[in-house]
Design a protein around this motif. Sequence first.
Motif, PDB file in Angstrom:
ATOM      1  N   VAL A 174       0.838  -1.202   0.000  1.00 46.28           N
ATOM      2  CA  VAL A 174       0.000   0.000   0.000  1.00 46.28           C
ATOM      3  C   VAL A 174       0.873   1.253   0.000  1.00 46.28           C
ATOM      4  O   VAL A 174       0.616   2.207  -0.744  1.00 46.28           O
ATOM      5  CB  VAL A 174      -0.954   0.004   1.218  1.00 46.28           C
ATOM      6  N   VAL A 175       1.917   1.265   0.827  1.00 47.68           N
ATOM      7  CA  VAL A 175       2.832   2.409   0.869  1.00 47.68           C
ATOM      8  C   VAL A 175       3.464   2.638  -0.507  1.00 47.68           C
ATOM      9  O   VAL A 175       3.597   3.780  -0.971  1.00 47.68           O
ATOM     10  CB  VAL A 175       3.927   2.204   1.933  1.00 47.68           C
ATOM     11  N   LYS A 176       3.831   1.564  -1.167  1.00 47.06           N
ATOM     12  CA  LYS A 176       4.492   1.684  -2.468  1.00 47.06           C
ATOM     13  C   LYS A 176       3.588   2.309  -3.532  1.00 47.06           C
ATOM     14  O   LYS A 176       4.086   2.815  -4.539  1.00 47.06           O
ATOM     15  CB  LYS A 176       4.991   0.316  -2.941  1.00 47.06           C
ATOM     16  N   THR A 177       2.281   2.305  -3.300  1.00 46.80           N
ATOM     17  CA  THR A 177       1.379   2.922  -4.286  1.00 46.80           C
ATOM     18  C   THR A 177       1.528   4.434  -4.320  1.00 46.80           C
ATOM     19  O   THR A 177       0.996   5.082  -5.229  1.00 46.80           O
ATOM     20  CB  THR A 177      -0.094   2.573  -3.998  1.00 46.80           C
ATOM     21  N   HIS A 178       2.257   5.026  -3.352  1.00 46.19           N
ATOM     22  CA  HIS A 178       2.378   6.487  -3.356  1.00 46.19           C
ATOM     23  C   HIS A 178       3.081   6.993  -4.614  1.00 46.19           C
ATOM     24  O   HIS A 178       2.828   8.119  -5.051  1.00 46.19           O
ATOM     25  CB  HIS A 178       3.106   6.987  -2.096  1.00 46.19           C
ATOM     26  N   VAL A 179       3.928   6.161  -5.216  1.00 46.85           N
ATOM     27  CA  VAL A 179       4.603   6.623  -6.436  1.00 46.85           C
ATOM     28  C   VAL A 179       3.613   6.718  -7.598  1.00 46.85           C
ATOM     29  O   VAL A 179       3.721   7.619  -8.443  1.00 46.85           O
ATOM     30  CB  VAL A 179       5.798   5.713  -6.799  1.00 46.85           C
ATOM     31  N   LEU A 180       2.660   5.814  -7.638  1.00 50.19           N
ATOM     32  CA  LEU A 180       1.627   5.859  -8.672  1.00 50.19           C
ATOM     33  C   LEU A 180       0.677   7.023  -8.436  1.00 50.19           C
ATOM     34  O   LEU A 180       0.330   7.762  -9.371  1.00 50.19           O
ATOM     35  CB  LEU A 180       0.851   4.537  -8.697  1.00 50.19           C
ATOM     36  N   HIS A 181       0.261   7.192  -7.176  1.00 49.42           N
ATOM     37  CA  HIS A 181      -0.611   8.319  -6.845  1.00 49.42           C
ATOM     38  C   HIS A 181       0.061   9.650  -7.196  1.00 49.42           C
ATOM     39  O   HIS A 181      -0.559  10.539  -7.790  1.00 49.42           O
ATOM     40  CB  HIS A 181      -0.946   8.309  -5.351  1.00 49.42           C
ATOM     41  N   GLY A 182       1.335   9.778  -6.822  1.00 49.00           N
ATOM     42  CA  GLY A 182       2.046  11.018  -7.082  1.00 49.00           C
ATOM     43  C   GLY A 182       2.160  11.327  -8.564  1.00 49.00           C
ATOM     44  O   GLY A 182       1.919  12.456  -9.002  1.00 49.00           O
ATOM     45  N   SER A 183       2.508  10.316  -9.330  1.00 48.57           N
ATOM     46  CA  SER A 183       2.618  10.503 -10.777  1.00 48.57           C
ATOM     47  C   SER A 183       1.274  10.876 -11.387  1.00 48.57           C
ATOM     48  O   SER A 183       1.184  11.763 -12.245  1.00 48.57           O
ATOM     49  CB  SER A 183       3.159   9.225 -11.421  1.00 48.57           C
ATOM     50  N   ASN A 184       0.208  10.221 -10.934  1.00 45.76           N
ATOM     51  CA  ASN A 184      -1.130  10.518 -11.460  1.00 45.76           C
ATOM     52  C   ASN A 184      -1.567  11.942 -11.116  1.00 45.76           C
ATOM     53  O   ASN A 184      -2.218  12.620 -11.926  1.00 45.76           O
ATOM     54  CB  ASN A 184      -2.152   9.521 -10.914  1.00 45.76           C
ATOM     55  N   ILE A 185      -1.225  12.407  -9.919  1.00 43.76           N
ATOM     56  CA  ILE A 185      -1.586  13.761  -9.509  1.00 43.76           C
ATOM     57  C   ILE A 185      -0.867  14.801 -10.370  1.00 43.76           C
ATOM     58  O   ILE A 185      -1.458  15.807 -10.799  1.00 43.76           O
ATOM     59  CB  ILE A 185      -1.233  13.984  -8.019  1.00 43.76           C
ATOM     60  N   LEU A 186       0.414  14.543 -10.654  1.00 42.23           N
ATOM     61  CA  LEU A 186       1.257  15.555 -11.299  1.00 42.23           C
ATOM     62  C   LEU A 186       1.248  15.491 -12.822  1.00 42.23           C
ATOM     63  O   LEU A 186       1.464  16.514 -13.491  1.00 42.23           O
ATOM     64  CB  LEU A 186       2.699  15.408 -10.795  1.00 42.23           C
ATOM     65  N   ALA A 187       1.012  14.312 -13.374  1.00 39.53           N
ATOM     66  CA  ALA A 187       1.087  14.153 -14.831  1.00 39.53           C
ATOM     67  C   ALA A 187       0.016  15.000 -15.520  1.00 39.53           C
ATOM     68  O   ALA A 187      -1.148  15.006 -15.135  1.00 39.53           O
ATOM     69  CB  ALA A 187       0.902  12.684 -15.207  1.00 39.53           C
ATOM     70  N   GLY A 188       0.433  15.718 -16.526  1.00 37.24           N
ATOM     71  CA  GLY A 188      -0.516  16.490 -17.324  1.00 37.24           C
ATOM     72  C   GLY A 188      -0.888  17.841 -16.751  1.00 37.24           C
ATOM     73  O   GLY A 188      -1.698  18.564 -17.341  1.00 37.24           O
ATOM     74  N   MET A 189      -0.326  18.203 -15.583  1.00 39.30           N
ATOM     75  CA  MET A 189      -0.635  19.526 -15.029  1.00 39.30           C
ATOM     76  C   MET A 189      -0.067  20.617 -15.930  1.00 39.30           C
ATOM     77  O   MET A 189       1.065  20.525 -16.403  1.00 39.30           O
ATOM     78  CB  MET A 189      -0.067  19.672 -13.615  1.00 39.30           C
ATOM     79  N   LYS A 190      -0.847  21.648 -16.139  1.00 37.23           N
ATOM     80  CA  LYS A 190      -0.441  22.717 -17.036  1.00 37.23           C
ATOM     81  C   LYS A 190       0.814  23.407 -16.515  1.00 37.23           C
ATOM     82  O   LYS A 190       0.897  23.797 -15.353  1.00 37.23           O
ATOM     83  CB  LYS A 190      -1.572  23.735 -17.164  1.00 37.23           C
ATOM     84  N   GLY A 191       1.783  23.569 -17.409  1.00 39.75           N
ATOM     85  CA  GLY A 191       2.991  24.302 -17.068  1.00 39.75           C
ATOM     86  C   GLY A 191       3.968  23.574 -16.176  1.00 39.75           C
ATOM     87  O   GLY A 191       4.995  24.140 -15.791  1.00 39.75           O
ATOM     88  N   LEU A 192       3.674  22.326 -15.834  1.00 42.60           N
ATOM     89  CA  LEU A 192       4.561  21.570 -14.952  1.00 42.60           C
ATOM     90  C   LEU A 192       5.508  20.720 -15.777  1.00 42.60           C
ATOM     91  O   LEU A 192       5.082  19.945 -16.629  1.00 42.60           O
ATOM     92  CB  LEU A 192       3.743  20.689 -14.005  1.00 42.60           C
ATOM     93  N   ASP A 193       6.801  20.864 -15.528  1.00 37.56           N
ATOM     94  CA  ASP A 193       7.804  20.074 -16.221  1.00 37.56           C
ATOM     95  C   ASP A 193       7.478  18.588 -16.053  1.00 37.56           C
ATOM     96  O   ASP A 193       7.317  18.112 -14.919  1.00 37.56           O
ATOM     97  CB  ASP A 193       9.192  20.385 -15.628  1.00 37.56           C
ATOM     98  N   PRO A 194       7.338  17.836 -17.140  1.00 40.10           N
ATOM     99  CA  PRO A 194       6.988  16.404 -17.016  1.00 40.10           C
ATOM    100  C   PRO A 194       7.995  15.600 -16.210  1.00 40.10           C
ATOM    101  O   PRO A 194       7.670  14.511 -15.717  1.00 40.10           O
ATOM    102  CB  PRO A 194       6.913  15.934 -18.476  1.00 40.10           C
ATOM    103  N   ARG A 195       9.215  16.109 -16.052  1.00 37.71           N
ATOM    104  CA  ARG A 195      10.209  15.396 -15.252  1.00 37.71           C
ATOM    105  C   ARG A 195       9.802  15.329 -13.776  1.00 37.71           C
ATOM    106  O   ARG A 195      10.240  14.430 -13.041  1.00 37.71           O
ATOM    107  CB  ARG A 195      11.579  16.070 -15.388  1.00 37.71           C
ATOM    108  N   VAL A 196       8.965  16.273 -13.333  1.00 38.24           N
ATOM    109  CA  VAL A 196       8.521  16.272 -11.936  1.00 38.24           C
ATOM    110  C   VAL A 196       7.646  15.049 -11.665  1.00 38.24           C
ATOM    111  O   VAL A 196       7.814  14.359 -10.651  1.00 38.24           O
ATOM    112  CB  VAL A 196       7.767  17.580 -11.614  1.00 38.24           C
ATOM    113  N   ALA A 197       6.709  14.769 -12.566  1.00 42.15           N
ATOM    114  CA  ALA A 197       5.864  13.572 -12.416  1.00 42.15           C
ATOM    115  C   ALA A 197       6.692  12.303 -12.556  1.00 42.15           C
ATOM    116  O   ALA A 197       6.440  11.304 -11.867  1.00 42.15           O
ATOM    117  CB  ALA A 197       4.746  13.590 -13.461  1.00 42.15           C
ATOM    118  N   GLU A 198       7.685  12.328 -13.437  1.00 40.16           N
ATOM    119  CA  GLU A 198       8.555  11.164 -13.624  1.00 40.16           C
ATOM    120  C   GLU A 198       9.313  10.844 -12.336  1.00 40.16           C
ATOM    121  O   GLU A 198       9.458   9.678 -11.950  1.00 40.16           O
ATOM    122  CB  GLU A 198       9.533  11.432 -14.770  1.00 40.16           C
TER     123      GLU A 198
END
Length: 330
Positions: A174-198
């Motif tokens: 369950v703890v390990k899912t935080h990487v998926l949650h984080g990527s999903n939250i950040l991916a596609g945000m306007k003006g956000l460098d895609p490397r941040v979600a990566e």
Amino acid sequence: MQQGRLLWMGKSQVGIYRMAVLPLPSYPEEGEMGGESYYDAVRQTQEFQKFNSIFLKTIDHMKELFNRVVMQNEEIDSDKAVKDVENVVSQSRNSLHILDMLQCMRRYDDETYVHSLNVALLSNVIGKLVFPSVSKEDLDSLTLSGLLHDIGKMLVPDEVLRKKDHLTISEFNVVKTHVLHGSNILAGMKGLDPRVAEVAMRHHERCDGSGYPGGWHREQITPFAKIVAIADTYDAMTSDRVYRKAICPFDVIHMFEREGLVKFEVEYLLPFLTTAVQAYMNAEVYLTTNEIGKVVMVNADELSKPIVKVGDTYYNLAKDHSISIDRMVD
């Protein structure tokens, strides 16, 4: 072991030793501290108190930011987030000074906000160390990557994150899912460098393939993810957690020396460790002999085993394996 004066005054005879290459912060000398530890003395300085004040204000801003992004699905104001971190950076003189200040902040027990700000600051330090000509745009994106790397933990149940006992396999998954949650939250945000979600997705990958979520190897992991992985691991291990006390920094550095060369990017890890260990120069430590000494020299070949002065005696921990540092005097 009474050979300390030879080591101290005749360091050309023991060439593997060196003093810190960055200017050490100017704080009260041993005789001026009135029985206080080195870090207690630092905490009394106006310089630290100003750093601490701005640090805590930035934590408050982060809490608002994380909650707006995760709970209210708002876009991230990247410029403001980076500016908040830069305000903290501006209170330090150089990379070594940032590390010295952060060591004095170790009493704060916060696995989300304080940790995220620490990782942002450490990522900033590593970025400037390994890429001296890094552009402001890239450094800002790296710093933001460190700040937001764990934002996915906002969606992990608190009873799992704050559990004091060992996690079960299912709880760790369950703890390990935080990487998926984080990527999903950040991916596609306007003006956000895609490397941040990566980075949110990949900061637990390891160069030898032992990490998660993908078991990626060195050549598959981006530079930003490799840098944040080092910063994240170092800060997590040297900080208190609900399930353990902070690990002695010299033990953490020893772990990096022993295992880190295969798990982390060596070109990024070694410059960071060389700088990080210098933050502990002049610090008091408890030895396994039950003595309290002061770190006075660094062994360039074994960073985790410095020379420690106790009274008029100098212990060379790289040579005398019967003695080691037990913990820091906080």
